[in-house]
Design an enzyme around this catalytic site. Structure first.
Site, short mmCIF file in Angstrom:
data_model
loop_
_atom_site.label_atom_id
_atom_site.label_comp_id
_atom_site.label_asym_id
_atom_site.label_seq_id
_atom_site.Cartn_x
_atom_site.Cartn_y
_atom_site.Cartn_z
N GLU A 1 0.89 -1.16 0.00
CA GLU A 1 0.00 0.00 0.00
C GLU A 1 0.92 1.21 0.00
O GLU A 1 1.51 1.54 1.02
CB GLU A 1 -0.88 0.01 1.26
N CYS B 1 -3.29 8.38 3.52
CA CYS B 1 -2.93 7.88 2.20
C CYS B 1 -4.06 8.09 1.21
O CYS B 1 -3.83 8.14 0.01
CB CYS B 1 -2.59 6.40 2.30
P1 NAP Z 1 8.30 5.10 4.59
O1 NAP Z 1 9.38 6.05 4.89
O2 NAP Z 1 8.32 4.39 3.29
O3 NAP Z 1 8.30 4.07 5.81
C1 NAP Z 1 7.35 3.05 5.90
C2 NAP Z 1 7.89 1.94 6.76
O4 NAP Z 1 9.01 1.32 6.11
C3 NAP Z 1 8.40 2.38 8.13
O5 NAP Z 1 8.07 1.39 9.08
C4 NAP Z 1 9.90 2.46 7.92
O6 NAP Z 1 10.62 2.31 9.12
C5 NAP Z 1 10.12 1.29 7.00
N1 NAP Z 1 11.32 1.37 6.21
C6 NAP Z 1 11.91 2.46 5.68
N2 NAP Z 1 13.00 2.10 4.97
C7 NAP Z 1 13.09 0.76 5.06
C8 NAP Z 1 14.01 -0.20 4.55
N3 NAP Z 1 15.03 0.14 3.78
N4 NAP Z 1 13.81 -1.51 4.85
C9 NAP Z 1 12.75 -1.89 5.61
N5 NAP Z 1 11.86 -1.02 6.13
C10 NAP Z 1 12.02 0.29 5.84
O7 NAP Z 1 6.86 5.77 4.65
P2 NAP Z 1 6.29 6.74 5.79
O8 NAP Z 1 6.98 8.03 5.58
O9 NAP Z 1 6.30 6.08 7.11
O10 NAP Z 1 4.76 6.85 5.37
C11 NAP Z 1 4.24 7.85 4.54
C12 NAP Z 1 3.86 7.25 3.20
O11 NAP Z 1 3.03 6.12 3.37
C13 NAP Z 1 3.05 8.20 2.35
O12 NAP Z 1 3.63 8.26 1.09
C14 NAP Z 1 1.67 7.56 2.27
O13 NAP Z 1 0.99 7.80 1.08
C15 NAP Z 1 1.95 6.13 2.45
N6 NAP Z 1 0.80 5.47 3.05
C16 NAP Z 1 0.05 4.63 2.28
C17 NAP Z 1 -1.04 3.99 2.84
C18 NAP Z 1 -1.90 3.04 2.05
O14 NAP Z 1 -2.70 2.34 2.64
N7 NAP Z 1 -1.77 3.01 0.75
C19 NAP Z 1 -1.36 4.19 4.17
C20 NAP Z 1 -0.58 5.06 4.93
C21 NAP Z 1 0.51 5.69 4.34
P3 NAP Z 1 11.19 3.59 9.92
O15 NAP Z 1 10.02 4.39 10.33
O16 NAP Z 1 11.90 2.98 11.06
O17 NAP Z 1 12.07 4.31 8.94
#
Ligand code: NAP
Length: 529
Positions: free
Chosen positions: A264, A303
């Site tokens: 997602e 999101c």
């Molecule tokens: P993110 O930076 O991609 O992080 C998401 C998750 O991935 C976090 O738990 C993060 O951990 C982890 N992560 C980051 N780098 C990683 C790696 N190299 N290996 C393994 N895990 C890793 O996203 P975010 O900033 O938290 O969330 C915002 C985004 O999520 C927005 O773009 C939004 O649109 C999207 N979103 C989508 C939905 C949906 O249902 N489609 C719902 C909510 C949000 P850390 O926090 O420890 O870095």
């Protein structure tokens, strides 16, 4: 509401292999995004991940699957009761760590409890079943002595959730409800910035002794090493940015071991004002209200939030002033002040990202409502508060960035369109989104556009005046409806009633004598559609 105590920030423990374990490496601090205070610390360093995954897979999984679907549904009911008993604490944590107002915390906390309750009821209807069947037996021989029956079996692995920061509660439970109901143990790695609420909820559920040991684990901090432990029968659900998803997709867990990967990711969701919805009609008013609501609920950190609001070019100015007038009434600041309607972004890093994102879009869009000089209530410029900003692009086809840049905050772009076919084509320039909404005065006229949008969206939300009081909201994810979207949105599917169970099951064709196919129906029930 309980208040957050002011003592040394606690190190939040991880729950793995049925035990609470503190990480032993350098800890990451969790902050209050309004005051900057450190609230807690997390570390996943030094955990025995091999033992964690093995215990969940080999001990908790079989214990869960020894229960019927109905018995697991009963576990979900008991989780609901447990979470309800601690709601005040969750609201206090959300206010402190996510900077959300009470109404915005409710979307995450009560949304989660509602979703769990929904799955508990749906699961209860499966009763004593131990196997789910997929349709009737079908003969493979002329005399029907030999045939095939399709069955769903829970996958004998673990469900690993790597979650986003914006829904520390709902993001856990909307996934855990179907996984646990399916009989698959859960390991959740919340986003670090807001991990506290997830960790606390897991702690309460573990303390209540509802689930078999190891059926619910939480790892706070770095995700290092998690995917290395993922095997062929495990399921990974990722929620977060498209960029992180692209990195994870290349991991051998998926490229070599073919584990299931549900994504997602981010999305350029649209709201589309139909040509009949002129400014003096109810549908126009509904559109304006929804755009403002979507820009401001959870400070736009949803999101599903409306990022692009399409209007017929001749209504552009009327829409710009109606939306701006409502945005001017939004009081932004510290959610502890009850006059505040919109709290902070989740972190200073997100604030920087939103400010950069606005600057990026401004290269091709004008500013219709400027949040840049807003004054915040009880919060200074050093807080993670950001006021709403409405951008505008009169000729939608001229834009590029507005169709492919998600600014994850209280920001949307009003976009003019020439005719309906052009509007639908522009919506699809999001390259696949979670949701698009239609606002018109004539439900019949939305038939063609709804089906056209359904080709490129996970959900289409059509609104006319007859549903003004009953519609569930563009951005609200209801557990009865599918959540996810194609392409840019990640290609994943969640929720949608019991359709969600499929991610955690293997469908297999069992071929054999008629007597065997009949025996498979013992303790079985059809997978509901
Ligand atoms: P993110 O930076 O991609 O992080 C998401 C998750 O991935 C976090 O738990 C993060 O951990 C982890 N992560 C980051 N780098 C990683 C790696 N190299 N290996 C393994 N895990 C890793 O996203 P975010 O900033 O938290 O969330 C915002 C985004 O999520 C927005 O773009 C939004 O649109 C999207 N979103 C989508 C939905 C949906 O249902 N489609 C719902 C909510 C949000 P850390 O926090 O420890 O870095």
């Amino acid at each position: 509401m309980t208040s957050i105590p002011h003592h040394a920030p606690p190190l939040l423990e991880n729950h793995v292999a049925g035990h609470w374990v503190a990480g032993n490496g350098p800890a990451t601090e969790l902050k209050d995004p309004v005051t900057g205070d450190t609230l807690a610390r997390v570390s996943s360093a030094g955990l025995d991940l091999d033992a964690t995954f093995a215990f969940a897979r080999d001990t908790a999984g079989p214990a869960l699957r020894a229960l019927s679907y109905g018995a697991r549904a009963d576990c979900l009911f008991r989780i609901v009761t447990t979470l309800q008993a601690h709601r005040d604490d969750y609201y206090a944590i959300a206010q402190a760590n996510s900077g959300t107002t009470t109404n915005d915390s409710a979307v995450d906390i009560d949304g989660a409890i509602y979703t769990l309750g929904f799955y508990a009821k749906q699961g209860a209807a499966l009763g004593d079943a131990m196997t789910l069947l997929d349709g009737p037996a079908v003969p493979l021989a002329k005399d029907a002595s030999f045939g095939v029956r399709h069955v769903f079996r829970p996958t004998p692995g673990v469900a690993l959730f790597i979650n986003a920061f914006n829904f520390p509660s709902w993001g856990l439970w909307e996934k855990a409800a179907p996984a646990l109901l399916a009989g698959v143990p859960v390991i959740v790695k919340p986003a670090t910035a807001t991990a506290w609420l997830t960790q606390r909820m897991v702690a309460d559920v573990v303390a209540a002794g509802i689930l078999p040991a190891g059926a619910l684990s939480v790892i706070c901090g770095s995700a290092d090493g998690l995917l290395d432990r993922i095997g062929a029968f495990d399921v990974v659900s990722f929620t977060g940015s498209a960029e992180t998803a692209a990195t994870l997709k290349r991991h051998p867990a998926f490229t070599e071991r073919s584990a299931r990967f549900n994504v997602e990711a981010d999305s350029l969701n649209s709201a589309l004002l139909m040509p009949d919805a002129s400014p003096d009609t109810p549908a126009f008013e509904q559109f304006v209200r929804e755009v403002v609501r979507e820009m401001t609920v959870k400070s736009g950190q949803k999101c599903t939030a409306i990022r692009r609001a399409f209007v017929p070019a001749e209504y552009f100015d009327a829409a710009a002033s109606a939306i701006s007038a409502k945005l001017a009434q939004v009081v932004v600041g510290d959610p502890r002040n009850e006059t505040v309607k919109m709290g902070a972004l989740v972190s200073m890093a997100q604030k920087r990202s939103v400010i950069d994102g606005i600057a990026h879009l401004r290269a091709e869009a004008e500013v219709l409502f400027d949040g840049a000089d807003a004054v915040f209530v009880d919060a200074g410029p050093d807080s993670a508060c950001v006021a709403p900003t409405l951008l505008g692009l009169r000729e939608g086809a001229a834009g590029q960035r507005v169709h492919d840049t998600e600014v994850f905050g209280p920001v949307a772009t009003l976009i003019g369109y020439r005719d309906l076919p052009q509007a639908l084509a522009l919506a699809k320039r999001g390259q696949g989104s979670l949701v698009a909404s239609l606002f018109g005065n004539d439900a019949g006229a939305m038939h063609g556009p709804a089906l056209a949008l359904a080709e490129a969206h996970g959900r289409v939300h059509a609104i006319d005046p007859s549903v003004a009081k009953t519609q569930t909201g563009h951005g609200n994810v209801m557990p009865m409806s599918l959540h996810g979207g194609p392409g840019r949105a990640g290609g994943g599917e969640e929720l949608g009633g019991l359709r969600a169970l499929r991610l955690y099951h293997q469908r297999a064709a069992v071929q054999g004598p008629a007597a065997l196919l009949e025996a498979l129906t013992q303790n079985g029930t059809q997978m509901p559609q």
